[in-house]
Scaffold this motif. Sequence first.
Motif, PDB file in Angstrom:
ATOM      1  N   PHE A   4      10.182   4.008   0.607  1.00  0.00           N
ATOM      2  CA  PHE A   4       8.790   3.617   0.463  1.00  0.00           C
ATOM      3  C   PHE A   4       8.340   2.975   1.771  1.00  0.00           C
ATOM      4  CE2 PHE A   4      10.594   3.177  -3.874  1.00  0.00           C
ATOM      5  CZ  PHE A   4       9.819   4.131  -4.520  1.00  0.00           C
ATOM      6  N   PHE A   5       7.221   3.443   2.306  1.00  0.00           N
ATOM      7  CA  PHE A   5       6.722   2.931   3.580  1.00  0.00           C
ATOM      8  C   PHE A   5       5.498   2.058   3.349  1.00  0.00           C
ATOM      9  CE2 PHE A   5       9.174   6.644   4.645  1.00  0.00           C
ATOM     10  CZ  PHE A   5       9.812   6.296   5.828  1.00  0.00           C
ATOM     11  N   TYR A   6       5.431   0.963   4.113  1.00  0.00           N
ATOM     12  CA  TYR A   6       4.329   0.019   3.988  1.00  0.00           C
ATOM     13  C   TYR A   6       3.821  -0.355   5.378  1.00  0.00           C
ATOM     14  CZ  TYR A   6       6.857  -0.705  -0.435  1.00  0.00           C
ATOM     15  OH  TYR A   6       7.513  -0.521  -1.627  1.00  0.00           O
ATOM     16  N   MET A  26       8.955  14.764   1.720  1.00  0.00           N
ATOM     17  CA  MET A  26       8.316  13.472   1.518  1.00  0.00           C
ATOM     18  C   MET A  26       6.906  13.729   0.975  1.00  0.00           C
ATOM     19  SD  MET A  26       9.357  11.428   4.996  1.00  0.00           S
ATOM     20  CE  MET A  26      11.061  11.289   5.558  1.00  0.00           C
ATOM     21  N   GLN A  27       6.227  12.653   0.586  1.00  0.00           N
ATOM     22  CA  GLN A  27       4.863  12.805   0.095  1.00  0.00           C
ATOM     23  C   GLN A  27       3.948  11.757   0.726  1.00  0.00           C
ATOM     24  OE1 GLN A  27       4.347  13.879  -4.148  1.00  0.00           O
ATOM     25  NE2 GLN A  27       6.558  13.577  -4.353  1.00  0.00           N
ATOM     26  N   ILE A  28       2.756  12.208   1.084  1.00  0.00           N
ATOM     27  CA  ILE A  28       1.716  11.317   1.602  1.00  0.00           C
ATOM     28  C   ILE A  28       0.515  11.502   0.691  1.00  0.00           C
ATOM     29  CG2 ILE A  28       0.314  10.672   3.584  1.00  0.00           C
ATOM     30  CD1 ILE A  28       2.341  12.115   5.385  1.00  0.00           C
ATOM     31  N   VAL A  29       0.084  10.418   0.058  1.00  0.00           N
ATOM     32  CA  VAL A  29      -0.953  10.512  -0.978  1.00  0.00           C
ATOM     33  C   VAL A  29      -2.063   9.506  -0.692  1.00  0.00           C
ATOM     34  CG1 VAL A  29      -1.440  10.341  -3.446  1.00  0.00           C
ATOM     35  CG2 VAL A  29       0.789  11.203  -2.680  1.00  0.00           C
ATOM     36  N   GLY A  30      -3.277  10.020  -0.548  1.00  0.00           N
ATOM     37  CA  GLY A  30      -4.437   9.152  -0.376  1.00  0.00           C
ATOM     38  C   GLY A  30      -4.950   8.685  -1.726  1.00  0.00           C
ATOM     39  N   LEU A  31      -5.039   7.386  -1.901  1.00  0.00           N
ATOM     40  CA  LEU A  31      -5.518   6.793  -3.159  1.00  0.00           C
ATOM     41  C   LEU A  31      -6.982   6.393  -2.996  1.00  0.00           C
ATOM     42  CD1 LEU A  31      -2.483   4.416  -3.878  1.00  0.00           C
ATOM     43  CD2 LEU A  31      -2.775   6.790  -4.608  1.00  0.00           C
ATOM     44  N   SER A  43      -6.355   3.270   0.062  1.00  0.00           N
ATOM     45  CA  SER A  43      -5.083   3.124   0.769  1.00  0.00           C
ATOM     46  C   SER A  43      -4.343   4.454   0.707  1.00  0.00           C
ATOM     47  CB  SER A  43      -4.223   1.998   0.165  1.00  0.00           C
ATOM     48  OG  SER A  43      -3.840   2.296  -1.169  1.00  0.00           O
ATOM     49  N   VAL A  44      -3.291   4.558   1.502  1.00  0.00           N
ATOM     50  CA  VAL A  44      -2.503   5.792   1.554  1.00  0.00           C
ATOM     51  C   VAL A  44      -1.036   5.427   1.409  1.00  0.00           C
ATOM     52  CG1 VAL A  44      -1.899   7.840   2.901  1.00  0.00           C
ATOM     53  CG2 VAL A  44      -4.205   6.881   3.075  1.00  0.00           C
ATOM     54  N   ILE A  45      -0.341   6.088   0.492  1.00  0.00           N
ATOM     55  CA  ILE A  45       1.076   5.807   0.280  1.00  0.00           C
ATOM     56  C   ILE A  45       1.938   6.932   0.844  1.00  0.00           C
ATOM     57  CG2 ILE A  45       0.760   4.269  -1.686  1.00  0.00           C
ATOM     58  CD1 ILE A  45       1.328   6.614  -3.554  1.00  0.00           C
ATOM     59  N   PHE A  46       3.089   6.556   1.357  1.00  0.00           N
ATOM     60  CA  PHE A  46       4.028   7.471   2.011  1.00  0.00           C
ATOM     61  C   PHE A  46       5.408   7.163   1.438  1.00  0.00           C
ATOM     62  CE2 PHE A  46       6.201   8.322   6.384  1.00  0.00           C
ATOM     63  CZ  PHE A  46       6.580   9.601   5.985  1.00  0.00           C
ATOM     64  N   TYR A  47       6.062   8.164   0.852  1.00  0.00           N
ATOM     65  CA  TYR A  47       7.336   7.890   0.200  1.00  0.00           C
ATOM     66  C   TYR A  47       8.184   9.166   0.104  1.00  0.00           C
ATOM     67  CZ  TYR A  47       5.060   9.840  -4.004  1.00  0.00           C
ATOM     68  OH  TYR A  47       4.403  10.655  -4.890  1.00  0.00           O
ATOM     69  N   LYS A  48       9.439   8.955  -0.260  1.00  0.00           N
ATOM     70  CA  LYS A  48      10.388  10.064  -0.415  1.00  0.00           C
ATOM     71  C   LYS A  48      11.215   9.858  -1.672  1.00  0.00           C
ATOM     72  CE  LYS A  48      14.471  12.216   1.747  1.00  0.00           C
ATOM     73  NZ  LYS A  48      14.016  13.626   1.600  1.00  0.00           N
TER      74      LYS A  48
END
Length: 255
Positions: free
Chosen positions: A207-209, A124-129, A104-109
């Motif tokens: 937090f984006f979902y 912001m940050q976009i992180v691939g898990l 999954s990929v999380i997107f947050y600030k």
Amino acid sequence: MSSNRHLKFSFNIGKTKPNSIRNKKTPCPFCNREALTDIIDEDGQFILVKNKYPTLEDTHMTVLIETSSCDVDIRMYDKEYMRSLLRFGVRHWLDMEKSGDYKSVIFYKNHGPYSGGTINHAHMQIVGLKSIDYKEFLKDEFFEGIVINDSDGCVLNVSTKPKVDFTEFNIIINDINNLDIMADNIQKVASYILKDFYVKCDSFNLFFYEWKGSIICKVIPRLITSPLFIGFNISQVTSEKDEMVSQIKQLYFKS
């Protein structure tokens, strides 16, 4: 369902990170744009780069630098700038999701000293898990609440069953073409938290979902986290919800 809920944090990398939130004299790495490396994409003032301090193992960490200025925050962007920023960020977030390279990929600030961030410069940050699916830990009730505004395909509510504690705002769209109105509502909620919230607050998270056909932005004011949640996973709900809803309608959605 995966039982993996933990990421390994590299303290050796973490201790080398600059912290311009705690130490205002720390040179800002995002201001020196000529020295940025590993640029993934660029559009005007928006720059997406590979995170120079990959503290989380088994992930792909990227940073979205929102602006060239260190002295502005999300409240100060004009409407079209904010809309363009959200479109840029969501596009890269969803493209990483569709790549198939991550669980999954999380997107947050992060914003402010209690948000968990270290760099003051807006980003912001976009992180691939690679081994964790964040959606496994979500519930419908986290996004339910008292409606503050419902217009142009976008719902803004205040949580009745918050994911963490007290006050959480949910901004929900069912069509990606409604990102612009989501961007407008994010700015309004951020302004409310930093200026008109019922207690003094200088920090928040976005937090984006991607959840059941919707794109959701959860906006959480950050204060000292309750020991009831830390120790026992017991959330509290503010008793001022109705007054808050009325206040936000009056201040930010007056027709």
